[in-house]
Design an enzyme around this catalytic site. Sequence first.
Site, mmCIF file in Angstrom:
data_model
loop_
_atom_site.group_PDB
_atom_site.id
_atom_site.type_symbol
_atom_site.label_atom_id
_atom_site.label_comp_id
_atom_site.label_asym_id
_atom_site.label_seq_id
_atom_site.Cartn_x
_atom_site.Cartn_y
_atom_site.Cartn_z
ATOM 1 N N LYS A 143 0.850 -1.206 0.000
ATOM 2 C CA LYS A 143 0.000 0.000 0.000
ATOM 3 C C LYS A 143 0.888 1.260 0.000
ATOM 4 O O LYS A 143 1.965 1.231 -0.579
ATOM 5 C CB LYS A 143 -0.972 -0.053 1.176
ATOM 6 C CG LYS A 143 -1.723 -1.396 1.219
ATOM 7 C CD LYS A 143 -2.875 -1.422 2.147
ATOM 8 C CE LYS A 143 -3.539 -2.794 2.063
ATOM 9 N NZ LYS A 143 -4.708 -2.932 2.900
ATOM 10 N N HIS B 154 -8.401 -3.453 -6.113
ATOM 11 C CA HIS B 154 -8.364 -3.554 -4.646
ATOM 12 C C HIS B 154 -9.514 -2.739 -4.056
ATOM 13 O O HIS B 154 -9.886 -1.698 -4.592
ATOM 14 C CB HIS B 154 -7.018 -3.041 -4.115
ATOM 15 C CG HIS B 154 -6.827 -3.360 -2.671
ATOM 16 N ND1 HIS B 154 -7.379 -2.582 -1.681
ATOM 17 C CD2 HIS B 154 -6.186 -4.375 -2.054
ATOM 18 C CE1 HIS B 154 -7.083 -3.126 -0.512
ATOM 19 N NE2 HIS B 154 -6.353 -4.205 -0.704
ATOM 20 N N GLU C 14 -9.672 -0.776 -1.668
ATOM 21 C CA GLU C 14 -9.365 0.627 -1.353
ATOM 22 C C GLU C 14 -9.457 1.502 -2.600
ATOM 23 O O GLU C 14 -9.844 2.664 -2.534
ATOM 24 C CB GLU C 14 -7.974 0.715 -0.700
ATOM 25 C CG GLU C 14 -8.006 0.181 0.724
ATOM 26 C CD GLU C 14 -6.722 -0.476 1.203
ATOM 27 O OE1 GLU C 14 -5.663 -0.273 0.579
ATOM 28 O OE2 GLU C 14 -6.788 -1.211 2.213
ATOM 29 N N GLU D 179 -10.984 -10.934 -1.080
ATOM 30 C CA GLU D 179 -10.680 -10.143 0.101
ATOM 31 C C GLU D 179 -11.969 -9.558 0.676
ATOM 32 O O GLU D 179 -12.439 -8.507 0.216
ATOM 33 C CB GLU D 179 -9.742 -8.990 -0.256
ATOM 34 C CG GLU D 179 -8.413 -9.435 -0.831
ATOM 35 C CD GLU D 179 -7.339 -8.380 -0.637
ATOM 36 O OE1 GLU D 179 -6.355 -8.669 0.021
ATOM 37 O OE2 GLU D 179 -7.522 -7.248 -1.124
ATOM 38 N N GLY E 104 -7.335 -5.034 7.104
ATOM 39 C CA GLY E 104 -6.762 -4.077 8.050
ATOM 40 C C GLY E 104 -7.516 -3.980 9.362
ATOM 41 O O GLY E 104 -7.297 -3.054 10.145
HETATM 42 P P1 PGA Z 1 -4.434 -6.634 5.436
HETATM 43 O O1 PGA Z 1 -4.660 -6.121 3.939
HETATM 44 O O2 PGA Z 1 -3.617 -7.890 5.350
HETATM 45 O O3 PGA Z 1 -3.695 -5.511 6.115
HETATM 46 O O4 PGA Z 1 -5.775 -6.882 6.025
HETATM 47 C C1 PGA Z 1 -4.885 -7.027 2.888
HETATM 48 C C2 PGA Z 1 -5.060 -6.269 1.606
HETATM 49 O O5 PGA Z 1 -5.608 -5.157 1.638
HETATM 50 O O6 PGA Z 1 -4.660 -6.746 0.538
#
Ligand code: PGA
Length: 251
Positions: free
Chosen positions: A11, A96, A98, A168, A174
């Site tokens: 990230k 992703h 995000e 995911e 996170g």
């Molecule tokens: P995380 O993130 O392992 O911090 O939960 C995974 C991702 O966003 O790919």
Amino acid sequence: MRKNIVAGNWKMNLTFQEAEDLIDEIANGLDEENLKCEVVVCPPAPYLEIASDYADVSRLRAGAQNVSEYEKGAYTGEISAMMLASIELEYCIVGHSERRRYFRETNGQIARKIDRLLDYSIHPIFCCGEVLEEREQNRQFDVVKQQIEESLFHLTSEEFSNIVIAYEPVWAIGTGKTATPAQAQEMHAFIRKLIAGKYGEEAARETSILYGGSCNASNAKELFANPDVDGGLIGGASLKKDEFLKITMSF
Ligand code: PGA
């Protein structure tokens, strides 16, 4: 071709020096003799070339976190698939959660990004997954189905064979709240069935499907032990050398 993959999604973290140190530590820390997976790091764009250089001389593979949906030209701030290919990257994360959430990426845009990557033989790591509200309403299968249909199912069988899928669940990213191994397996089996319906049983058997969302050194083994879980896309835990290296040995 189906294989186990552990990919680190860094990230928007680390300085150049920190990134160089971490790439060096991971590349040199890999237990190459006993490794049962492909290990990929996806650092921020300014550090991609370092990762790519290490990929030349170690088992470490390099990937980007995003790519432009456009080919080239007047798109200030964008990075094209051609640029990624010119530094010999093998992977790129697309879609992703995000990017979907903060940058309003749509399934259609993600489809175009995938097309650009495939033009340059870069493997897309396509992310899909439901938000908490959708799971609470038991809509997770519909949501993931729609994401996959709208971003991947325009591909030919040959094109599709280059895709890696990462499931995911957004509520697990996170948050420290991991999907249970049973929840992960259930969705991965569902995704494989979707693929079989569109591209046939062999294509489904040959697709790598990764789990992502608070995957770490303590839960990776249990998650990866499921028959349809072929590894993980790791966020937070990929920034810690020892933790990440341990995850790479969880098969
Ligand atoms: P995380 O993130 O392992 O911090 O939960 C995974 C991702 O966003 O790919």
